[in-house]
Enzyme design. Sequence first.
Site, short mmCIF file in Angstrom:
data_model
loop_
_atom_site.label_atom_id
_atom_site.label_comp_id
_atom_site.label_asym_id
_atom_site.label_seq_id
_atom_site.Cartn_x
_atom_site.Cartn_y
_atom_site.Cartn_z
N LYS A 242 53.29 -5.15 -12.35
CA LYS A 242 52.19 -4.93 -13.32
C LYS A 242 52.03 -6.09 -14.29
O LYS A 242 52.94 -6.89 -14.50
CB LYS A 242 52.39 -3.60 -14.02
N ARG B 125 58.74 3.80 -8.75
CA ARG B 125 57.61 3.56 -7.84
C ARG B 125 57.45 2.05 -7.69
O ARG B 125 57.14 1.36 -8.66
CB ARG B 125 56.34 4.19 -8.41
N1 HH2 Z 1 50.52 2.89 -10.85
C1 HH2 Z 1 49.52 2.61 -10.01
C2 HH2 Z 1 49.02 3.59 -9.14
N2 HH2 Z 1 49.56 4.83 -9.12
N3 HH2 Z 1 51.13 6.39 -9.94
C3 HH2 Z 1 52.11 6.70 -10.77
N4 HH2 Z 1 52.65 7.93 -10.77
N5 HH2 Z 1 52.63 5.78 -11.66
C4 HH2 Z 1 52.14 4.51 -11.74
O1 HH2 Z 1 52.63 3.72 -12.59
C5 HH2 Z 1 51.07 4.15 -10.86
C6 HH2 Z 1 50.58 5.14 -9.96
C7 HH2 Z 1 48.96 1.22 -9.97
O2 HH2 Z 1 49.68 0.44 -9.06
P1 HH2 Z 1 49.21 0.13 -7.56
O3 HH2 Z 1 49.13 1.38 -6.77
O4 HH2 Z 1 50.05 -0.92 -6.96
O5 HH2 Z 1 47.79 -0.53 -7.77
P2 HH2 Z 1 46.32 -0.04 -7.49
O6 HH2 Z 1 46.07 1.15 -8.37
O7 HH2 Z 1 45.48 -1.24 -7.83
O8 HH2 Z 1 46.22 0.37 -6.05
#
Ligand code: HH2
Length: 294
Positions: free
Chosen positions: A225, A259
Amino acid sequence: MSTDSSWITTRFAIDLARPRVMGIVNVTPDSFSDGGRHARTDSAIAHCERLRAQGADILDIGGESTRPGSRPPSEAEERSRVMPVLRHALGLGVPVSVDTRHAALMREALELGADIINDVHGLRGEGVEQAVSEHPRAGLCVMHMRGEPATMQDAPAYADVVAEVSEFLAQRAARLQSLGVSAGRIVLDPGIGFGKTLEHNIALHQGIPQLLRLGFPVLVGWSNKSALGTITGKPVHERLAASVAAALNAAQRGARVLRVHDVAATVDALKTWQALEIEPARPAGHDTKSDNSP
Ligand code: HH2
């Protein structure tokens, strides 16, 4: 929460005596760190298998990026990204979570047997409470987000970020329990990067013990992040070491689900940390060399 608790999900009771790794599978063209890499069904399925082989304890499949400025897919598009991958992942012998805010996809995923619903909107969307209350055996991850992805990073402000996030998560957990979800199925997440400055993220991270006092396991997602970019000055594809350091520190503070995008590195780091934490049995004032007892 006792340290030997577990997260009860549709098919698995996930033992949280040690921290667990949730591997991220973004079936999206535009996720902030891995957008486009696993956007096709076959590459997303291969990624699920790879993360499983690397030691992921949970697979988290998402079809919509939360990155500020990303174009939300239609619900039909999100469904067509997630469902074929979910169908395959359910055969891999690990709990599978679906990262979505939409009630219809939650319902369809739960009917297929998904183990966990992970909702960055804290299960507040239209029809969502109804959908999850129809499937009270699933595990739920309730995350805190201030605002909406498109605008959430526009000068977020809190009087006391830990108290406010804690209050929100407590209210959502109480509401879910009132709908028939048992406490053992609920995990709370402070939502690193979702409507928070670097200082807010750090305060929440250091506040993990306070969040744990709500009585639920805590999940944390620092992986790649932008806050880690602020700390290290590194672009998104050079944040592996920072992500692993953040995950370990979260585990040390009591987080029980991490995660992450980089499962292999996180699993190795956790194994090493745990091996080093275990104190060898060294009875005080006793010479073991001259002792023949077993
Ligand atoms: N962060 C993201 C997405 N889902 N779910 C939980 N429970 N906690 C988090 O911190 C979280 C999440 C964002 O990360 P990522 O899935 O890699 O990115 P994107 O939303 O751009 O797909």
